[in-house]
Design a protein around this motif. Structure first.
Motif, PDB file in Angstrom:
ATOM      1  N   ASP A 269       0.867  -1.175   0.000  1.00 38.25           N
ATOM      2  CA  ASP A 269       0.000   0.000   0.000  1.00 38.25           C
ATOM      3  C   ASP A 269       0.908   1.231   0.000  1.00 38.25           C
ATOM      4  O   ASP A 269       1.129   1.853   1.039  1.00 38.25           O
ATOM      5  N   PRO A 270       1.454   1.588  -1.182  1.00 42.43           N
ATOM      6  CA  PRO A 270       2.461   2.653  -1.228  1.00 42.43           C
ATOM      7  C   PRO A 270       1.872   4.042  -1.016  1.00 42.43           C
ATOM      8  O   PRO A 270       0.669   4.264  -1.175  1.00 42.43           O
ATOM      9  N   ILE A 271       2.746   4.949  -0.675  1.00 44.23           N
ATOM     10  CA  ILE A 271       2.365   6.346  -0.555  1.00 44.23           C
ATOM     11  C   ILE A 271       1.980   6.848  -1.953  1.00 44.23           C
ATOM     12  O   ILE A 271       2.567   6.421  -2.950  1.00 44.23           O
ATOM     13  N   THR A 272       1.012   7.724  -2.001  1.00 45.37           N
ATOM     14  CA  THR A 272       0.589   8.268  -3.294  1.00 45.37           C
ATOM     15  C   THR A 272       1.208   9.643  -3.508  1.00 45.37           C
ATOM     16  O   THR A 272       1.664  10.289  -2.547  1.00 45.37           O
ATOM     17  N   ILE A 273       1.187  10.068  -4.750  1.00 50.01           N
ATOM     18  CA  ILE A 273       1.687  11.410  -5.058  1.00 50.01           C
ATOM     19  C   ILE A 273       0.857  12.444  -4.302  1.00 50.01           C
ATOM     20  O   ILE A 273       1.405  13.393  -3.743  1.00 50.01           O
ATOM     21  N   GLY A 274      -0.439  12.238  -4.250  1.00 50.46           N
ATOM     22  CA  GLY A 274      -1.306  13.173  -3.526  1.00 50.46           C
ATOM     23  C   GLY A 274      -0.953  13.280  -2.058  1.00 50.46           C
ATOM     24  O   GLY A 274      -0.955  14.382  -1.488  1.00 50.46           O
ATOM     25  N   GLN A 275      -0.646  12.148  -1.430  1.00 50.26           N
ATOM     26  CA  GLN A 275      -0.274  12.168  -0.008  1.00 50.26           C
ATOM     27  C   GLN A 275       1.004  12.966   0.218  1.00 50.26           C
ATOM     28  O   GLN A 275       1.099  13.748   1.158  1.00 50.26           O
ATOM     29  N   ILE A 276       1.973  12.755  -0.646  1.00 51.20           N
ATOM     30  CA  ILE A 276       3.256  13.433  -0.439  1.00 51.20           C
ATOM     31  C   ILE A 276       3.155  14.917  -0.780  1.00 51.20           C
ATOM     32  O   ILE A 276       3.772  15.746  -0.128  1.00 51.20           O
ATOM     33  N   VAL A 277       2.341  15.257  -1.777  1.00 50.68           N
ATOM     34  CA  VAL A 277       2.123  16.671  -2.112  1.00 50.68           C
ATOM     35  C   VAL A 277       1.460  17.365  -0.926  1.00 50.68           C
ATOM     36  O   VAL A 277       1.871  18.449  -0.512  1.00 50.68           O
ATOM     37  N   HIS A 278       0.443  16.735  -0.368  1.00 51.05           N
ATOM     38  CA  HIS A 278      -0.253  17.312   0.784  1.00 51.05           C
ATOM     39  C   HIS A 278       0.685  17.442   1.992  1.00 51.05           C
ATOM     40  O   HIS A 278       0.713  18.478   2.661  1.00 51.05           O
ATOM     41  N   ALA A 279       1.473  16.393   2.246  1.00 52.28           N
ATOM     42  CA  ALA A 279       2.393  16.408   3.395  1.00 52.28           C
ATOM     43  C   ALA A 279       3.448  17.502   3.259  1.00 52.28           C
ATOM     44  O   ALA A 279       3.889  18.064   4.256  1.00 52.28           O
ATOM     45  N   SER A 280       3.833  17.813   2.018  1.00 50.41           N
ATOM     46  CA  SER A 280       4.855  18.840   1.797  1.00 50.41           C
ATOM     47  C   SER A 280       4.274  20.249   1.845  1.00 50.41           C
ATOM     48  O   SER A 280       5.009  21.222   1.673  1.00 50.41           O
ATOM     49  N   GLY A 281       2.970  20.365   2.031  1.00 51.35           N
ATOM     50  CA  GLY A 281       2.353  21.679   2.083  1.00 51.35           C
ATOM     51  C   GLY A 281       1.988  22.194   0.707  1.00 51.35           C
ATOM     52  O   GLY A 281       1.917  23.405   0.498  1.00 51.35           O
ATOM     53  N   ASP A 282       1.777  21.285  -0.240  1.00 56.61           N
ATOM     54  CA  ASP A 282       1.392  21.654  -1.609  1.00 56.61           C
ATOM     55  C   ASP A 282       2.418  22.570  -2.280  1.00 56.61           C
ATOM     56  O   ASP A 282       2.058  23.469  -3.036  1.00 56.61           O
TER      57      ASP A 282
END
Length: 160
Positions: A100-113
């Motif tokens: 269940d890998p991290i998604t691009i959306g999750q990492i974008v959100h975590a980085s503060g967009d």
């Protein structure tokens, strides 16, 4: 929860950094660099928000070492390049080894967009191209990496 290993700064940070950003063509969204913390707090933020496992971090760092080996020794980067490399390597490592890998959306959100979904997908693709799509890592390579950087192998690799 197991504490994530500390990222060795010399693996992810380029030797030569050009502090002046390249001019952006008109109409292209400029990177919101003011939203980027220093690299180590950024790594901590992403790993905590996305619940990145120590194994994914280690795999990502091995990919970064491979990536750096493809660059000319005189290669210069922008000040946010290490952040981009880290994000790309985490995405690739997670997708390669996690069910269940991290998604691009999750990492974008975590980085503060800081980056858009499209920009992040391009970063990931470019990173894989630099690796020549060679994502396989032997267990011995992981163990050697952990030993070289004085990480506890048993905390990163599952027993078995």
């Amino acid at each position: 929860m197991i504490a994530a290993p500390i990222v060795p700064r010399d693996i992810i940070t380029p030797d030569f950094i050009d502090p002046l950003p390249e001019p952006q063509p008109q109409g292209v969204r400029k990177l919101r660099a003011d939203h980027l913390p220093n690299l180590l707090p950024f790594v901590r933020l992403i790993t905590e928000k996305c619940k990145i496992t120590p194994l994914v971090i280690v795999i990502a760092l091995i990919y970064v070492k491979r990536f750096r080996a493809t660059l000319p020794t005189s290669y210069k980067t922008e000040s946010n390049t290490a952040h981009r490399i880290f994000v790309s390597s985490i995405l690739v490592a997670s997708k390669y080894i996690d069910d269940d890998p991290i998604t691009i959306g999750q990492i974008v959100h975590a980085s503060g967009d800081v980056w858009t979904l499209k920009e992040t997908a391009r970063m990931e693709l470019a990173f894989m191209k630099f690796l020549r799509w060679n994502l396989f890592i032997k267990e011995q390579e992981i163990i050697s990496f952990l030993n070289d950087h004085r990480f506890a192998v048993d905390l990163v690799l599952p027993a078995g």
